[in-house]
Design a protein around this motif. Structure first.
Motif, mmCIF file in Angstrom:
data_model
loop_
_atom_site.group_PDB
_atom_site.id
_atom_site.type_symbol
_atom_site.label_atom_id
_atom_site.label_comp_id
_atom_site.label_asym_id
_atom_site.label_seq_id
_atom_site.Cartn_x
_atom_site.Cartn_y
_atom_site.Cartn_z
ATOM 1 N N TYR A 11 0.835 -1.205 0.000
ATOM 2 C CA TYR A 11 0.000 0.000 0.000
ATOM 3 C C TYR A 11 0.867 1.252 0.000
ATOM 4 N N LYS A 12 1.930 1.254 0.789
ATOM 5 C CA LYS A 12 2.836 2.399 0.824
ATOM 6 C C LYS A 12 3.470 2.628 -0.543
ATOM 7 N N GLU A 13 3.881 1.547 -1.191
ATOM 8 C CA GLU A 13 4.463 1.678 -2.525
ATOM 9 C C GLU A 13 3.459 2.250 -3.512
ATOM 10 N N SER A 61 -4.869 14.233 4.157
ATOM 11 C CA SER A 61 -3.755 14.581 5.041
ATOM 12 C C SER A 61 -3.184 15.965 4.749
ATOM 13 N N ILE A 62 -3.617 16.596 3.659
ATOM 14 C CA ILE A 62 -3.166 17.957 3.351
ATOM 15 C C ILE A 62 -3.664 18.878 4.461
ATOM 16 N N PRO A 63 -2.770 19.692 5.049
ATOM 17 C CA PRO A 63 -3.147 20.462 6.235
ATOM 18 C C PRO A 63 -4.209 21.545 6.004
ATOM 19 N N SER A 64 -4.268 22.156 4.841
ATOM 20 C CA SER A 64 -5.233 23.244 4.645
ATOM 21 C C SER A 64 -6.470 22.748 3.900
ATOM 22 N N TYR A 107 4.213 15.202 -1.976
ATOM 23 C CA TYR A 107 5.484 14.612 -2.388
ATOM 24 C C TYR A 107 6.406 14.435 -1.180
ATOM 25 N N GLN A 108 6.504 15.457 -0.328
ATOM 26 C CA GLN A 108 7.368 15.374 0.844
ATOM 27 C C GLN A 108 6.860 14.322 1.820
ATOM 28 N N LYS A 109 5.547 14.242 1.966
ATOM 29 C CA LYS A 109 4.972 13.244 2.863
ATOM 30 C C LYS A 109 5.293 11.825 2.369
ATOM 31 N N SER A 111 7.787 10.997 0.378
ATOM 32 C CA SER A 111 9.233 10.789 0.427
ATOM 33 C C SER A 111 9.693 10.463 1.829
ATOM 34 N N SER A 112 9.064 11.072 2.839
ATOM 35 C CA SER A 112 9.491 10.836 4.220
ATOM 36 C C SER A 112 9.037 9.478 4.723
ATOM 37 N N GLN A 113 8.057 8.843 4.076
ATOM 38 C CA GLN A 113 7.568 7.542 4.518
ATOM 39 C C GLN A 113 8.438 6.404 4.025
ATOM 40 N N ASP A 114 9.327 6.659 3.076
ATOM 41 C CA ASP A 114 10.167 5.587 2.533
ATOM 42 C C ASP A 114 11.205 5.141 3.491
#
Length: 114
Positions: A11-13, A61-64, A107-109, A111-114
């Motif tokens: 799922y993460k992939e 999960s987008i903050p705004s 994208y950053q979210k 990338s940080s989960q990898d």
């Protein structure tokens, strides 16, 4: 237990691939929006349902709230930046900036989960 971990990893992939596609399309088509929806209005198999659910979770999960709404309308409802700008009573340039910020966050979210 190992099987559930491999399912989570898959799922993460898949989420990573979806986020990569979102950003790639945004970069490639700065002045055009492309829909990420499938040709059929409803997913046809369980894999598509899982992808759809995970995509909605990622977008949520987008903050705004503005960023969520803009990403949802442009990529899932197949609206143009101009249409979204009219709906939100903001300029098209503002929509474009919100879109870029939100895609960068996704994208950053991912990338940080990898």
């Amino acid at each position: 237990m190992n099987q559930s971990l491999s399912v989570i990893d898959s799922y993460k992939e898949e989420l990573h691939r979806i986020a990569w596609r979102l950003q790639y399309r945004a970069r490639r088509n700065c002045n055009r929006e492309l829909p990420l929806t499938h040709n059929s209005p409803q997913p046809e198999n369980s894999t598509e349902w899982v992808e759809t659910i995970l995509l909605h979770q990622l977008i949520s999960s987008i903050p705004s709230a503005t960023g969520k709404k803009i990403i949802n309308e442009i990529y899932l409802q197949d609206k143009t930046e101009g249409q979204v700008a009219q709906n939100l009573n903001i300029s098209q340039q503002a929509v474009n900036k919100w879109k870029k910020k939100s895609l960068l966050f996704l994208y950053q979210k991912m990338s940080s989960q990898d």
